[in-house]
Design a protein around this motif. Sequence first.
Motif, short mmCIF file in Angstrom:
data_model
loop_
_atom_site.label_atom_id
_atom_site.label_comp_id
_atom_site.label_asym_id
_atom_site.label_seq_id
_atom_site.Cartn_x
_atom_site.Cartn_y
_atom_site.Cartn_z
N VAL A 21 0.83 -1.20 0.00
CA VAL A 21 0.00 0.00 0.00
C VAL A 21 0.87 1.26 0.00
O VAL A 21 0.61 2.22 -0.72
CB VAL A 21 -0.96 -0.02 1.22
N LEU A 22 1.94 1.25 0.81
CA LEU A 22 2.84 2.40 0.85
C LEU A 22 3.47 2.66 -0.51
O LEU A 22 3.50 3.80 -0.99
CB LEU A 22 3.93 2.18 1.90
N VAL A 23 3.98 1.60 -1.14
CA VAL A 23 4.63 1.77 -2.44
C VAL A 23 3.62 2.24 -3.50
O VAL A 23 3.92 3.09 -4.33
CB VAL A 23 5.33 0.46 -2.88
N GLU A 35 8.73 16.36 -1.45
CA GLU A 35 10.09 15.80 -1.42
C GLU A 35 10.06 14.72 -0.35
O GLU A 35 9.90 15.03 0.84
CB GLU A 35 11.10 16.89 -1.08
N VAL A 36 10.18 13.47 -0.75
CA VAL A 36 9.97 12.35 0.16
C VAL A 36 11.27 11.62 0.45
O VAL A 36 11.99 11.23 -0.46
CB VAL A 36 8.94 11.36 -0.42
N ASP A 37 11.55 11.45 1.74
CA ASP A 37 12.63 10.57 2.19
C ASP A 37 11.98 9.35 2.81
O ASP A 37 11.12 9.47 3.71
CB ASP A 37 13.51 11.26 3.22
N LEU A 38 12.38 8.17 2.37
CA LEU A 38 11.86 6.91 2.90
C LEU A 38 12.97 6.24 3.69
O LEU A 38 14.02 5.90 3.13
CB LEU A 38 11.39 6.00 1.76
N PRO A 52 9.54 4.67 -6.46
CA PRO A 52 9.89 5.60 -7.54
C PRO A 52 11.29 6.18 -7.36
O PRO A 52 11.74 6.41 -6.23
CB PRO A 52 8.82 6.71 -7.40
N SER A 53 11.96 6.44 -8.47
CA SER A 53 13.35 6.90 -8.43
C SER A 53 13.50 8.26 -7.77
O SER A 53 14.58 8.59 -7.25
CB SER A 53 13.93 6.94 -9.85
#
Length: 382
Positions: A21-23, A35-38, A52-53
């Motif tokens: 679900v997160l992906v 701007e996402v940091d995982l 995603p890249s």
Amino acid sequence: MKKKKILIRIGSLRHGGAEKVLVTFLKNISPDKYEVDLLINLYSGIYIKEVPSWVNVYYLLKGEMITTNRPQDIPVKAFRVLYQKMFLWFPALLYRFVLKNKKYDVELAAIHGMYREILSSPQKDSKKIIWVQNDIFNLKEYTPEVIRKFFKFDRILVISNKLKEEMHKLAGTETEKQSVIKIFNPIDKKDTLEKANASIDDYPFNNGIPTFISIGTVYPQKGYDRLLQVHKKLSDEGLKHQLIIIGDGYDLNNIQELLNKLEVQETAKLLGFRSNPYPYLKKADFYVMSSRHEGFPTIIAEALILNKPISATDISGIKDLLQDGKLGMITPNSEDGIYEGMKKFLIEKGLAEHYKKEIENTDLPFVLEKSVQHLQEIIDEV
């Protein structure tokens, strides 16, 4: 427009519903807005390659998940636990050396188990969100005192009306109640349908006998022990059918031993993990869920997309997904309940077609675009 900086934390990206679900969410939000940091505790799992890249991926440890307690694995497991706890005890080290002192607008725990990590953040000005993907009220370690800590978050996302009601009972103020938001997890219908059309050459049954399938990590909560007992009982009563279980996990050997003990090797198959289980689901006649508890059983949503007649135990999220029994059978959460549900499909020949027609004529609520939009609105407004 200034991009919102978001930190998302999760344990790994293994083959679980919350991870998928997160992906799916990350694949469908705009890189122009965020701007996402995982940050992943253990860099492992099949969904890593689907991130995603443009998402910045950080991790604490790298390696395969250890699901056994073999003596040779214990030192590695112990090191991993201590290493992760070090950053929980000294979060400033994590934010300085791993995340390079980056400032965040929003910090999100993508699964309930990460609540301590987000609440220990040294960034006190960031907004905090937790995404509760399981029925925490059925997990022993989540006492009312522990769950009360969730109200320290600015928003608590829950994936069923049952969870929302239980959270409201623990809420002390109206503000705390309003922080609990029920959402539908995003399910990619197009992706599910495409994957279901892939060819497979190891489907175990092609003999026209009614076949049930169940898919999920092989943990005790999934109730596969109950399911095998029911399969044996129905077979002994002369109700011919077959059973496929797809998944792996630390309970795999126990379930295989039970299957052998019941002597149902010819009619029940434990296939192990499949990165694409949907062709098997498509070929089966019925989906059966034997779980003792769940949060939002993503596989049920995917079974509906593939128009499968469903028999499911009465767990969190199931009434929302099956619309109180309109789209599938909801049975008591017991071995007897599983037995009655499977038996009904085997003896009432028109029942499967009835549910198929209901599913076909229903606008399913977990539409990808609507769910992603709702999640984005929550992040934007917090």
